[in-house]
Design a protein around this motif. Structure first.
Motif, PDB file in Angstrom:
ATOM      1  N   LEU A 164       0.831  -1.210   0.000  1.00  0.00           N
ATOM      2  CA  LEU A 164       0.000   0.000   0.000  1.00  0.00           C
ATOM      3  C   LEU A 164       0.864   1.259   0.000  1.00  0.00           C
ATOM      4  O   LEU A 164       0.564   2.224  -0.711  1.00  0.00           O
ATOM      5  CB  LEU A 164      -0.945  -0.005   1.203  1.00  0.00           C
ATOM      6  CG  LEU A 164      -2.033  -1.076   1.170  1.00  0.00           C
ATOM      7  CD1 LEU A 164      -2.778  -1.103   2.497  1.00  0.00           C
ATOM      8  CD2 LEU A 164      -2.979  -0.857   0.016  1.00  0.00           C
ATOM      9  N   LEU A 165       1.933   1.241   0.787  1.00  0.00           N
ATOM     10  CA  LEU A 165       2.838   2.390   0.824  1.00  0.00           C
ATOM     11  C   LEU A 165       3.515   2.586  -0.530  1.00  0.00           C
ATOM     12  O   LEU A 165       3.591   3.716  -1.032  1.00  0.00           O
ATOM     13  CB  LEU A 165       3.886   2.198   1.921  1.00  0.00           C
ATOM     14  CG  LEU A 165       4.868   3.334   2.135  1.00  0.00           C
ATOM     15  CD1 LEU A 165       4.143   4.620   2.531  1.00  0.00           C
ATOM     16  CD2 LEU A 165       5.881   2.948   3.221  1.00  0.00           C
ATOM     17  N   HIS A 166       3.967   1.503  -1.128  1.00  0.00           N
ATOM     18  CA  HIS A 166       4.607   1.585  -2.442  1.00  0.00           C
ATOM     19  C   HIS A 166       3.646   2.163  -3.476  1.00  0.00           C
ATOM     20  O   HIS A 166       4.021   3.031  -4.271  1.00  0.00           O
ATOM     21  CB  HIS A 166       5.108   0.206  -2.874  1.00  0.00           C
ATOM     22  CG  HIS A 166       5.679   0.179  -4.256  1.00  0.00           C
ATOM     23  ND1 HIS A 166       6.916   0.728  -4.556  1.00  0.00           N
ATOM     24  CD2 HIS A 166       5.179  -0.296  -5.419  1.00  0.00           C
ATOM     25  CE1 HIS A 166       7.153   0.578  -5.844  1.00  0.00           C
ATOM     26  NE2 HIS A 166       6.121  -0.043  -6.394  1.00  0.00           N
ATOM     27  N   ARG A 167       2.404   1.688  -3.462  1.00  0.00           N
ATOM     28  CA  ARG A 167       1.411   2.206  -4.406  1.00  0.00           C
ATOM     29  C   ARG A 167       1.134   3.690  -4.173  1.00  0.00           C
ATOM     30  O   ARG A 167       1.002   4.455  -5.121  1.00  0.00           O
ATOM     31  CB  ARG A 167       0.105   1.421  -4.293  1.00  0.00           C
ATOM     32  CG  ARG A 167       0.184   0.059  -4.922  1.00  0.00           C
ATOM     33  CD  ARG A 167      -1.152  -0.640  -4.845  1.00  0.00           C
ATOM     34  NE  ARG A 167      -1.075  -1.954  -5.454  1.00  0.00           N
ATOM     35  CZ  ARG A 167      -2.028  -2.853  -5.384  1.00  0.00           C
ATOM     36  NH1 ARG A 167      -3.144  -2.588  -4.719  1.00  0.00           N
ATOM     37  NH2 ARG A 167      -1.885  -4.015  -5.963  1.00  0.00           N
ATOM     38  N   ALA A 168       1.038   4.087  -2.916  1.00  0.00           N
ATOM     39  CA  ALA A 168       0.789   5.498  -2.605  1.00  0.00           C
ATOM     40  C   ALA A 168       1.958   6.362  -3.060  1.00  0.00           C
ATOM     41  O   ALA A 168       1.761   7.451  -3.606  1.00  0.00           O
ATOM     42  CB  ALA A 168       0.542   5.675  -1.110  1.00  0.00           C
ATOM     43  N   GLU A 169       3.185   5.905  -2.840  1.00  0.00           N
ATOM     44  CA  GLU A 169       4.362   6.660  -3.284  1.00  0.00           C
ATOM     45  C   GLU A 169       4.415   6.729  -4.798  1.00  0.00           C
ATOM     46  O   GLU A 169       4.752   7.761  -5.362  1.00  0.00           O
ATOM     47  CB  GLU A 169       5.632   6.028  -2.717  1.00  0.00           C
ATOM     48  CG  GLU A 169       5.793   6.227  -1.228  1.00  0.00           C
ATOM     49  CD  GLU A 169       6.942   5.427  -0.645  1.00  0.00           C
ATOM     50  OE1 GLU A 169       7.501   4.535  -1.329  1.00  0.00           O
ATOM     51  OE2 GLU A 169       7.273   5.686   0.532  1.00  0.00           O
TER      52      GLU A 169
END
Length: 177
Positions: A164-169
């Motif tokens: 989720l963090l990777h997608r948000a970044e």
């Protein structure tokens, strides 16, 4: 100043996107969120630890194999460490209250909670292994099932949040272009 007691441009570490809060307000908010996290995890860890302590006083405990008694000992120690790590932020707060260290306390509490969660996952995995070895009489099945549960924890507690963090970044980088 912009007509309030807040600076016109808060420092980068204050608030987040869509938030208008000072560093201290952010620290207070993060601390309250931390307490909520601790309440949930701490209760589960304490119940599990209490249950584990009672196992040694059951008649069946004396019949366990040496490996299972060692596994039980490791499980209890992991449970004690998990409980200690999850309670530590409260002790830190109690000791450090009034010393204007809440941002540092939040960072330390986050580390302790992460450590406590890892220890709790290991405690659950070890307890499950002991239970399944005893209940099924099939050590191979017990290892497979316990390993699968730990893999599930790793997936839901570590890999999914990282995804989720990777997608948000990635989305943030795309929107900056």
């Amino acid at each position: 100043m912009n007509g309030s007691s807040r600076p016109a441009d808060p420092p980068d570490n204050a608030g987040g996107p869509g938030r208008d809060e000072t560093v201290q307000e952010r620290a207070d908010r993060l601390w309250n969120e931390t307490l909520q996290e601790v309440r949930v995890t701490q209760t589960g860890a304490q119940i599990l630890f209490g249950f584990l302590l009672s196992v040694a006083f059951t008649p069946r405990f004396a019949t366990l194999q040496s490996f299972d008694k060692t596994l039980y000992t490791v499980t209890v120690v992991l449970g004690a460490c998990a409980t200690g790590a999850l309670i530590a932020p409260v002790a830190f707060r109690r000791y450090l209250a009034g010393h204007n260290l809440k941002p540092q306390l939040n960072r330390t509490a986050a580390t302790l909670i992460s450590t406590g969660l890892a220890l709790l996952a290991l405690t659950i995995g070890a307890a499950l292994l002991l239970l399944l070895r005893t209940a099924t009489g099939n050590p191979t099945l017990a290892w497979i099932l316990s390993g699968s549960v730990l893999a599930w924890f790793a997936t839901t507690w570590v890999l999914l949040p990282q995804l989720l963090l990777h997608r948000a970044e990635h989305k943030h980088v795309d929107s900056d272009r």
